[in-house]
Design a protein around this motif. Structure first.
Motif, PDB file in Angstrom:
ATOM      1  N   UNK A  25       0.826  -1.208   0.000  1.00  0.00           N
ATOM      2  CA  UNK A  25       0.000   0.000   0.000  1.00  0.00           C
ATOM      3  C   UNK A  25       0.861   1.260   0.000  1.00  0.00           C
ATOM      4  N   UNK A  26       1.907   1.278   0.815  1.00  0.00           N
ATOM      5  CA  UNK A  26       2.782   2.445   0.868  1.00  0.00           C
ATOM      6  C   UNK A  26       3.557   2.626  -0.432  1.00  0.00           C
ATOM      7  N   UNK A  58       4.002  -6.039  -6.511  1.00  0.00           N
ATOM      8  CA  UNK A  58       3.023  -7.056  -6.087  1.00  0.00           C
ATOM      9  C   UNK A  58       3.620  -8.461  -6.096  1.00  0.00           C
ATOM     10  N   UNK A  59       3.960  -8.968  -7.303  1.00  0.00           N
ATOM     11  CA  UNK A  59       4.257 -10.399  -7.423  1.00  0.00           C
ATOM     12  C   UNK A  59       5.531 -10.811  -6.697  1.00  0.00           C
ATOM     13  N   UNK A 109      -0.483 -12.287   3.545  1.00  0.00           N
ATOM     14  CA  UNK A 109      -1.109 -11.082   4.081  1.00  0.00           C
ATOM     15  C   UNK A 109      -1.611 -11.254   5.509  1.00  0.00           C
ATOM     16  N   UNK A 110      -2.215 -12.388   5.799  1.00  0.00           N
ATOM     17  CA  UNK A 110      -2.829 -12.564   7.118  1.00  0.00           C
ATOM     18  C   UNK A 110      -2.249 -13.754   7.884  1.00  0.00           C
ATOM     19  N   UNK A 146       2.484   1.814  -3.474  1.00  0.00           N
ATOM     20  CA  UNK A 146       1.549   2.437  -4.417  1.00  0.00           C
ATOM     21  C   UNK A 146       1.263   3.885  -4.020  1.00  0.00           C
ATOM     22  N   UNK A 147       1.256   4.157  -2.719  1.00  0.00           N
ATOM     23  CA  UNK A 147       1.068   5.534  -2.267  1.00  0.00           C
ATOM     24  C   UNK A 147       2.194   6.433  -2.744  1.00  0.00           C
ATOM     25  N   UNK A 148       3.429   5.925  -2.713  1.00  0.00           N
ATOM     26  CA  UNK A 148       4.566   6.705  -3.208  1.00  0.00           C
ATOM     27  C   UNK A 148       4.433   6.960  -4.707  1.00  0.00           C
ATOM     28  N   UNK A 149       3.934   5.967  -5.441  1.00  0.00           N
ATOM     29  CA  UNK A 149       3.717   6.150  -6.879  1.00  0.00           C
ATOM     30  C   UNK A 149       2.681   7.231  -7.145  1.00  0.00           C
ATOM     31  N   UNK A 150       1.574   7.171  -6.423  1.00  0.00           N
ATOM     32  CA  UNK A 150       0.517   8.172  -6.599  1.00  0.00           C
ATOM     33  C   UNK A 150       1.048   9.565  -6.258  1.00  0.00           C
TER      34      UNK A 150
END
Length: 257
Positions: free
Chosen positions: A10-11, A200-201, A67-68, A13-17
């Motif tokens: 998430x972080x 991701x992968x 993830x969990x 992708x946040x940096x990309x945005x």
């Protein structure tokens, strides 16, 4: 639950945005359906093609662990082995472990405890447990290997998408006003190929491998602990020995006389 993977993705992708907006661009400029569908879909499908359908299903089944899933903790394995050693010491021998084997939900521990209670010799016990650990490691390798394969194919498939788009650009050289937009859109496939692989992968594959390594480490501690019980070592000796096998696990403090 370990939030490292989902939080890190998430972080990232946040940096990309953030970069997109700081550059004065728009998020919609990279959210083009055609290259996203090609890169994500084809990357997964060629990874499926590189193995068996069972491999792909096994990878999907393992995905939630990235993830969990709760990573194995070696200290817990040490405590469980020491508890079993105390049962043997206080309740009259290895036969007392039969009842303990029925109380555990871990198949590895249940098998080891039952084998100890049945009087398996040292060579038989070690061979049995080592084969179980090896089988577990191979099963896990299929799952994280699948996601690593997807991450390996994605950048190249992105380039394929870019080449296809550039071919379309060359077919429309008579419209110079549209060339800039069309060329920019053509490189979105390469962007998503590199992006999906590294955001991701590959992180998912690396996380599943790390979870597997921790589980194998836990099983190895159990193996060595149960072998020590079979050899007649005392609980305190077993505790100290196993803790020396874990770099970040301190030895227990000495009890006051």
């Amino acid at each position: 639950m370990d939030p490292a993977t989902i939080g890190g993705i998430v972080l990232a992708f946040g940096a990309l945005v953030a970069m997109i907006f700081l550059e004065g661009s728009q998020l919609t400029s990279i959210l083009l359906p055609a290259p996203i569908i090609l890169v994500l879909g084809a990357s997964i499908f060629v990874a499926v093609a590189s193995g068996t359908l069972k491999d792909a299903l096994q990878a999907v089944k393992a995905l939630p662990r990235a993830f969990v899933g709760r990573p194995a903790r070696p200290a817990e394995a040490i405590d469980e082995v020491v508890h079993a050693a105390e049962i043997v010491q206080n309740d009259g021998g290895l036969l007392a472990l039969e009842a303990e084997s029925q109380r555990t939900e871990d198949p590895f521990q249940r098998s080891a405890l039952q084998s100890l209670a049945d009087g398996a010799d040292a060579d038989q016990l070690r061979t049995l447990l080592e084969e179980r650990i090896e089988t577990k490691a191979r099963e896990d390798a299929v799952a994280y290997g699948f996601f690593n394969a997807v991450g390996g194919y994605a950048p190249t498939i992105g380039i394929v998408g870019t080449v296809v788009s550039l071919t379309h650009v060359l077919e429309n050289l008579s419209e110079p006003a549209q060339l800039g937009h069309m060329i920019a859109a053509a490189f979105i496939a390469t962007l998503w190929g590199i992006l999906s692989a590294n955001f991701v992968w590959l992180p998912i594959g690396a996380k599943l491998k790390r979870v597997s390594d921790l589980e194998v480490e836990r099983l190895t501690l159990l193996l060595e602990g149960y072998m020590s019980i079979q050899a007649g070592a005392r609980p305190r000796v077993i505790d100290e020995r196993l803790r020396t096998m874990v770099p970040d696990e301190p030895a227990p403090a000495a009890k006051a006389a």
